[in-house]
Design a protein around this motif. Structure first.
Motif, PDB file in Angstrom:
ATOM      1  N   LEU A   1      20.468 -24.911  48.294  1.00 58.32           N
ATOM      2  CA  LEU A   1      21.107 -25.924  47.444  1.00 58.32           C
ATOM      3  C   LEU A   1      22.018 -25.277  46.408  1.00 58.32           C
ATOM      4  O   LEU A   1      23.126 -25.761  46.141  1.00 58.32           O
ATOM      5  CB  LEU A   1      20.035 -26.771  46.743  1.00 58.32           C
ATOM      6  N   ASP A   2      21.537 -24.171  45.822  1.00 59.43           N
ATOM      7  CA  ASP A   2      22.340 -23.477  44.809  1.00 59.43           C
ATOM      8  C   ASP A   2      23.622 -22.909  45.395  1.00 59.43           C
ATOM      9  O   ASP A   2      24.626 -22.740  44.692  1.00 59.43           O
ATOM     10  CB  ASP A   2      21.524 -22.343  44.169  1.00 59.43           C
ATOM     11  N   ALA A   3      23.602 -22.610  46.682  1.00 59.68           N
ATOM     12  CA  ALA A   3      24.783 -22.050  47.343  1.00 59.68           C
ATOM     13  C   ALA A   3      25.816 -23.114  47.683  1.00 59.68           C
ATOM     14  O   ALA A   3      26.935 -22.795  48.094  1.00 59.68           O
ATOM     15  CB  ALA A   3      24.372 -21.307  48.614  1.00 59.68           C
ATOM     16  N   THR A   4      25.443 -24.379  47.537  1.00 63.28           N
ATOM     17  CA  THR A   4      26.360 -25.482  47.820  1.00 63.28           C
ATOM     18  C   THR A   4      27.138 -25.828  46.559  1.00 63.28           C
ATOM     19  O   THR A   4      26.562 -26.178  45.536  1.00 63.28           O
ATOM     20  CB  THR A   4      25.590 -26.730  48.301  1.00 63.28           C
ATOM     21  N   GLU A   5      28.447 -25.709  46.623  1.00 57.53           N
ATOM     22  CA  GLU A   5      29.281 -25.908  45.436  1.00 57.53           C
ATOM     23  C   GLU A   5      29.775 -27.357  45.355  1.00 57.53           C
ATOM     24  O   GLU A   5      30.362 -27.875  46.298  1.00 57.53           O
ATOM     25  CB  GLU A   5      30.477 -24.954  45.455  1.00 57.53           C
ATOM     26  N   VAL A   6      29.496 -27.973  44.229  1.00 53.99           N
ATOM     27  CA  VAL A   6      30.023 -29.307  43.923  1.00 53.99           C
ATOM     28  C   VAL A   6      30.623 -29.223  42.530  1.00 53.99           C
ATOM     29  O   VAL A   6      29.917 -28.927  41.562  1.00 53.99           O
ATOM     30  CB  VAL A   6      28.931 -30.390  43.965  1.00 53.99           C
TER      31      VAL A   6
ATOM     32  N   GLU B   1      34.272 -33.524  40.670  1.00 50.26           N
ATOM     33  CA  GLU B   1      33.806 -34.379  41.769  1.00 50.26           C
ATOM     34  C   GLU B   1      32.636 -35.241  41.317  1.00 50.26           C
ATOM     35  O   GLU B   1      32.574 -36.441  41.633  1.00 50.26           O
ATOM     36  CB  GLU B   1      33.390 -33.518  42.969  1.00 50.26           C
ATOM     37  N   MET B   2      31.702 -34.653  40.575  1.00 45.64           N
ATOM     38  CA  MET B   2      30.560 -35.407  40.083  1.00 45.64           C
ATOM     39  C   MET B   2      31.007 -36.485  39.089  1.00 45.64           C
ATOM     40  O   MET B   2      30.527 -37.626  39.129  1.00 45.64           O
ATOM     41  CB  MET B   2      29.554 -34.467  39.424  1.00 45.64           C
ATOM     42  N   ASP B   3      31.940 -36.114  38.208  1.00 42.92           N
ATOM     43  CA  ASP B   3      32.435 -37.077  37.234  1.00 42.92           C
ATOM     44  C   ASP B   3      33.105 -38.256  37.922  1.00 42.92           C
ATOM     45  O   ASP B   3      32.938 -39.419  37.522  1.00 42.92           O
ATOM     46  CB  ASP B   3      33.424 -36.410  36.274  1.00 42.92           C
ATOM     47  N   ARG B   4      33.872 -37.975  38.984  1.00 41.70           N
ATOM     48  CA  ARG B   4      34.561 -39.044  39.711  1.00 41.70           C
ATOM     49  C   ARG B   4      33.568 -39.971  40.399  1.00 41.70           C
ATOM     50  O   ARG B   4      33.786 -41.183  40.482  1.00 41.70           O
ATOM     51  CB  ARG B   4      35.525 -38.443  40.744  1.00 41.70           C
ATOM     52  N   LEU B   5      32.484 -39.408  40.905  1.00 40.98           N
ATOM     53  CA  LEU B   5      31.452 -40.235  41.539  1.00 40.98           C
ATOM     54  C   LEU B   5      30.803 -41.169  40.520  1.00 40.98           C
ATOM     55  O   LEU B   5      30.580 -42.355  40.801  1.00 40.98           O
ATOM     56  CB  LEU B   5      30.380 -39.350  42.183  1.00 40.98           C
ATOM     57  N   VAL B   6      30.499 -40.626  39.343  1.00 36.01           N
ATOM     58  CA  VAL B   6      29.890 -41.447  38.294  1.00 36.01           C
ATOM     59  C   VAL B   6      30.858 -42.537  37.849  1.00 36.01           C
ATOM     60  O   VAL B   6      30.475 -43.713  37.706  1.00 36.01           O
ATOM     61  CB  VAL B   6      29.479 -40.574  37.094  1.00 36.01           C
ATOM     62  N   LEU B   7      32.113 -42.174  37.643  1.00 38.63           N
ATOM     63  CA  LEU B   7      33.119 -43.151  37.218  1.00 38.63           C
ATOM     64  C   LEU B   7      33.296 -44.236  38.275  1.00 38.63           C
ATOM     65  O   LEU B   7      33.396 -45.425  37.954  1.00 38.63           O
ATOM     66  CB  LEU B   7      34.451 -42.454  36.942  1.00 38.63           C
ATOM     67  N   HIS B   8      33.313 -43.826  39.542  1.00 41.69           N
ATOM     68  CA  HIS B   8      33.472 -44.783  40.634  1.00 41.69           C
ATOM     69  C   HIS B   8      32.326 -45.793  40.628  1.00 41.69           C
ATOM     70  O   HIS B   8      32.536 -47.002  40.836  1.00 41.69           O
ATOM     71  CB  HIS B   8      33.515 -44.037  41.973  1.00 41.69           C
ATOM     72  N   TYR B   9      31.118 -45.309  40.369  1.00 40.97           N
ATOM     73  CA  TYR B   9      29.955 -46.211  40.301  1.00 40.97           C
ATOM     74  C   TYR B   9      30.116 -47.197  39.149  1.00 40.97           C
ATOM     75  O   TYR B   9      29.897 -48.415  39.315  1.00 40.97           O
ATOM     76  CB  TYR B   9      28.677 -45.397  40.117  1.00 40.97           C
ATOM     77  N   LEU B  10      30.483 -46.705  37.973  1.00 46.45           N
ATOM     78  CA  LEU B  10      30.602 -47.567  36.798  1.00 46.45           C
ATOM     79  C   LEU B  10      31.687 -48.626  37.000  1.00 46.45           C
ATOM     80  O   LEU B  10      31.499 -49.796  36.629  1.00 46.45           O
ATOM     81  CB  LEU B  10      30.921 -46.725  35.562  1.00 46.45           C
ATOM     82  N   VAL B  11      32.799 -48.226  37.607  1.00 45.95           N
ATOM     83  CA  VAL B  11      33.895 -49.174  37.837  1.00 45.95           C
ATOM     84  C   VAL B  11      33.506 -50.217  38.878  1.00 45.95           C
ATOM     85  O   VAL B  11      33.706 -51.419  38.685  1.00 45.95           O
ATOM     86  CB  VAL B  11      35.167 -48.427  38.285  1.00 45.95           C
ATOM     87  N   THR B  12      32.925 -49.770  39.981  1.00 45.60           N
ATOM     88  CA  THR B  12      32.571 -50.682  41.062  1.00 45.60           C
ATOM     89  C   THR B  12      31.523 -51.692  40.622  1.00 45.60           C
ATOM     90  O   THR B  12      31.598 -52.878  40.951  1.00 45.60           O
ATOM     91  CB  THR B  12      32.056 -49.902  42.283  1.00 45.60           C
ATOM     92  N   GLU B  13      30.545 -51.227  39.848  1.00 40.91           N
ATOM     93  CA  GLU B  13      29.470 -52.112  39.400  1.00 40.91           C
ATOM     94  C   GLU B  13      29.847 -52.917  38.158  1.00 40.91           C
ATOM     95  O   GLU B  13      29.092 -53.791  37.739  1.00 40.91           O
ATOM     96  CB  GLU B  13      28.209 -51.293  39.127  1.00 40.91           C
ATOM     97  N   GLY B  14      31.012 -52.609  37.591  1.00 44.36           N
ATOM     98  CA  GLY B  14      31.510 -53.444  36.502  1.00 44.36           C
ATOM     99  C   GLY B  14      31.075 -53.071  35.099  1.00 44.36           C
ATOM    100  O   GLY B  14      31.127 -53.895  34.184  1.00 44.36           O
TER     101      GLY B  14
ATOM    102  N   ILE C   1      38.540 -37.154  31.575  1.00 44.58           N
ATOM    103  CA  ILE C   1      39.314 -37.409  32.790  1.00 44.58           C
ATOM    104  C   ILE C   1      40.069 -38.720  32.629  1.00 44.58           C
ATOM    105  O   ILE C   1      39.761 -39.531  31.757  1.00 44.58           O
ATOM    106  CB  ILE C   1      38.420 -37.465  34.043  1.00 44.58           C
ATOM    107  N   LYS C   2      41.071 -38.917  33.471  1.00 47.90           N
ATOM    108  CA  LYS C   2      41.879 -40.125  33.407  1.00 47.90           C
ATOM    109  C   LYS C   2      41.428 -41.118  34.480  1.00 47.90           C
ATOM    110  O   LYS C   2      41.072 -40.728  35.581  1.00 47.90           O
ATOM    111  CB  LYS C   2      43.360 -39.788  33.600  1.00 47.90           C
ATOM    112  N   ALA C   3      41.469 -42.387  34.110  1.00 50.22           N
ATOM    113  CA  ALA C   3      41.082 -43.433  35.063  1.00 50.22           C
ATOM    114  C   ALA C   3      42.192 -43.625  36.086  1.00 50.22           C
ATOM    115  O   ALA C   3      43.372 -43.603  35.744  1.00 50.22           O
ATOM    116  CB  ALA C   3      40.818 -44.744  34.328  1.00 50.22           C
TER     117      ALA C   3
ATOM    118  N   LYS D   1      30.403 -45.217  45.923  1.00 53.12           N
ATOM    119  CA  LYS D   1      30.245 -44.080  46.835  1.00 53.12           C
ATOM    120  C   LYS D   1      28.859 -43.449  46.692  1.00 53.12           C
ATOM    121  O   LYS D   1      28.332 -42.892  47.650  1.00 53.12           O
ATOM    122  CB  LYS D   1      31.334 -43.042  46.558  1.00 53.12           C
ATOM    123  N   LEU D   2      28.285 -43.530  45.496  1.00 46.63           N
ATOM    124  CA  LEU D   2      26.948 -42.985  45.284  1.00 46.63           C
ATOM    125  C   LEU D   2      25.924 -43.685  46.178  1.00 46.63           C
ATOM    126  O   LEU D   2      25.013 -43.048  46.717  1.00 46.63           O
ATOM    127  CB  LEU D   2      26.537 -43.137  43.819  1.00 46.63           C
TER     128      LEU D   2
END
Length: 245
Positions: free
Chosen positions: A18-23, A27-40, A54-56, A207-208
């Motif tokens: 898991l530690d060898a997998t780079e994220v 990318e994580m911030d965009r996933l969180v933002l996408h969740y917040l926007v989609t769920e309102g 980051i910018k919306a 996406k989450l």
């Protein structure tokens, strides 16, 4: 003869992989933002943008409009929701007749809930019957809602959240009883929210949520070939230390 014994991956090795997998953080911030926007969650999205730096890439003002519609449906004011949908996108319901039917059906439920029988029957005769003629497959849904007329409506919001939300008198089939539940309103609101997102060129669900579904699927597939620390509690997100797939 090939061995069918599963490979075993212990927790230290699993963590090493898991530690060898780079994220990236972005990318994580965009996933969180996408969740917040989609769920309102408009205010949370604005605060997160400020903190994450980051910018919306979407219009956050549209979140408020979507949530206004969602809240109206969940509170039973379907007619207001329809007006707001038409203000937001006049073509949305015209191009989605089944969604329009679902909204009108929810409106019918609210009229019956309020004991407005005359208005309910007028809605059936003037609009819903014609929609069923265009799509006979919708008739069974209309008939299920009309069956509510044979039962007493729930006393209030508490009754909708109660187990079953059943009427005070007479047995009520489960498929009819569920129409009184708050979950029915939420299902209609969710369908409308997804349609608005799609019309705006956005994803219908976070996406989450998709990634969590993929995680469950991938763990099931991997479990056919190896024993490894599963993440069964998706809330805690902690791999099991005592049970393996």
């Amino acid at each position: 003869q090939m061995s069918t014994q599963k490979q075993t991956i212990d927790i230290p090795e699993w963590n090493r992989q898991l530690d060898a997998t780079e994220v990236s953080k972005e990318e994580m911030d965009r996933l969180v933002l996408h969740y917040l926007v989609t769920e309102g969650y408009k205010e949370a999205a604005e605060q997160f943008l400020s903190e994450a730096g980051i910018k919306a890439d979407v219009d956050l003002a549209a979140i408020g409009e979507r949530m206004d519609i969602k809240n109206a449906i969940e509170s039973g004011d379907v007619q207001y929701a329809i007006e707001k949908i038409n203000d937001l996108n006049p073509e949305l319901l015209d191009t989605r007749p089944k969604l329009y039917f679902q909204l009108k059906l929810q409106h019918l439920i609210e009229l019956i809930r309020s004991s407005k029988v005359k208005e309910a029957l007028e809605l059936v005769q003037e609009e819903l019957a014609a929609l069923c003629e265009d799509d006979p497959g919708l008739l069974s849904e209309l008939e299920a809602v009309l069956a509510l007329l044979a039962f007493d409506p729930p006393a209030g919001d508490e009754a909708m959240e109660a187990a079953g939300g059943a009427a005070d008198e007479g047995p009520m089939p489960a498929e009819i009883r569920r129409l009184w539940d708050q979950g029915q309103r939420r299902a209609t609101a969710s369908a409308v929210n997804a349609a608005v997102l799609e019309a705006q060129g956005l994803d219908r669900e976070p996406k989450l949520l998709f990634l969590l579904k993929m995680l469950t699927w991938a763990q099931d597939r991997l479990g056919q070939h190896a024993s490894f620390p599963r993440v069964d509690d998706l809330v805690a997100a902690v791999p099991s230390r005592c049970a393996y797939a």
